[in-house]
Design an enzyme around this catalytic site. Structure first.
Site, PDB file in Angstrom:
ATOM      1  N   ASP A 153       6.129   6.179  -1.711  1.00 56.04           N
ATOM      2  CA  ASP A 153       6.333   6.577  -0.327  1.00 56.04           C
ATOM      3  C   ASP A 153       7.780   6.215   0.014  1.00 56.04           C
ATOM      4  O   ASP A 153       8.432   5.454  -0.715  1.00 56.04           O
ATOM      5  CB  ASP A 153       5.337   5.818   0.559  1.00 56.04           C
ATOM      6  CG  ASP A 153       5.531   6.105   2.032  1.00 56.04           C
ATOM      7  OD1 ASP A 153       5.726   7.277   2.394  1.00 56.04           O
ATOM      8  OD2 ASP A 153       5.504   5.145   2.825  1.00 56.04           O
ATOM      9  N   ASP A 195       9.533   5.640   3.768  1.00 54.76           N
ATOM     10  CA  ASP A 195       9.718   4.662   4.846  1.00 54.76           C
ATOM     11  C   ASP A 195       8.721   3.516   4.709  1.00 54.76           C
ATOM     12  O   ASP A 195       7.509   3.741   4.633  1.00 54.76           O
ATOM     13  CB  ASP A 195       9.518   5.342   6.208  1.00 54.76           C
ATOM     14  CG  ASP A 195      10.486   6.494   6.426  1.00 54.76           C
ATOM     15  OD1 ASP A 195      11.502   6.287   7.087  1.00 54.76           O
ATOM     16  OD2 ASP A 195      10.206   7.607   5.918  1.00 54.76           O
ATOM     17  N   ASP A 240       2.826   2.006   1.572  1.00 50.95           N
ATOM     18  CA  ASP A 240       2.530   0.912   2.500  1.00 50.95           C
ATOM     19  C   ASP A 240       1.547   1.294   3.587  1.00 50.95           C
ATOM     20  O   ASP A 240       1.402   0.575   4.578  1.00 50.95           O
ATOM     21  CB  ASP A 240       3.830   0.406   3.152  1.00 50.95           C
ATOM     22  CG  ASP A 240       4.404   1.397   4.153  1.00 50.95           C
ATOM     23  OD1 ASP A 240       4.648   1.008   5.307  1.00 50.95           O
ATOM     24  OD2 ASP A 240       4.592   2.577   3.786  1.00 50.95           O
TER      25      ASP A 240
END
Length: 225
Positions: free
Chosen positions: A15, A17, A174
């Site tokens: 991922d 950000d 995250d």
């Protein structure tokens, strides 16, 4: 569960950000400028950070307490996008440990790439300006395919671009959506608990194959093969 660090692993997908880069300062500042432009008091970055992974929805929710179902949301979202575009490279940084992690991944002969829900409008200039991403074999945005995470298609697209079977990939993210998408794509999954949602969510409930509390911990998992 898939064994992370398996000798069959050929690629690592991430991922963006909250996993590779900390864009919260610029996302939060863009939303907060909208507040101060309206004569409202500024909020500290700490108020925005936990929701940075949710993009415009998260930032506008903090700034104005609104949800996407209100009539004015679309106009505010576009205003936010413009404000973010103007400053998205001012204070965004690569998380500590990410650069040596990518170097180590490449030294092992593994391919790597990015799968994000951020639209290409932002992903392309952002990754194009940051040296880290020059060696990425695939960068898939939220609008690259007709689907966004938690749908598995963006991850499958990244695997195709890398020339690697999904089951030979590990996906690191995250947010719970990342783990859902990774599992659905048939990939090994790693929860990055140092990201934005780590303090807000119980990553154990996501049922990832493994979790890491810093980027370089991923190397320990790969070394376990």
């Amino acid at each position: 569960m898939m064994k992370i660090g398996s000798t069959t692993t050929q690629a690592i997908l991430f991922d963006l950000d909250g996993t590779l880069i900390d864009s919260a300062p610029d996302l939060g500042a863009a939303a907060d400028k909208m507040r101060t432009d309206r004569g409202l008091e500024p909020y500290p970055l700490e108020r925005y950070r936990p929701m940075a992974g949710a993009g415009a929805r998260g930032m506008l929710g903090i700034a104005f307490g609104i949800t996407p179902d209100v009539p004015e949301f679309d106009a505010l979202r576009e205003e936010f996008y413009v404000a973010y575009e103007r400053r998205m490279l001012l204070n965004t940084l690569v998380f500590e440990g990410v650069v040596p992690l990518i170097e180590a991944i490449r030294e092992r002969g593994l391919r790597w790439g990015v799968v994000t829900n951020k639209s290409a409008r932002f992903t392309d200039p952002l990754t194009g300006a940051m040296p880290l991403f020059a060696s990425a074999g695939a960068i898939v945005s939220g609008d690259t395919t007709p689907f966004a995470k938690p749908h598995p298609e963006p991850l499958h697209e990244a695997a195709r671009r890398l020339g690697v079977a999904p089951e030979a990939c590990i996906y690191v993210g995250d947010d719970e959506r990342d783990i859902i998408a990774g599992r659905a794509a048939g990939m090994g999954t790693v929860a990055a608990t140092y990201g934005y949602m780590g303090s807000q969510a119980d990553a154990v409930l996501w049922k990832a194959d493994a979790s890491i509390s810093s980027p370089l911990e991923l190397l320990k998992l790969l070394n376990s093969a």
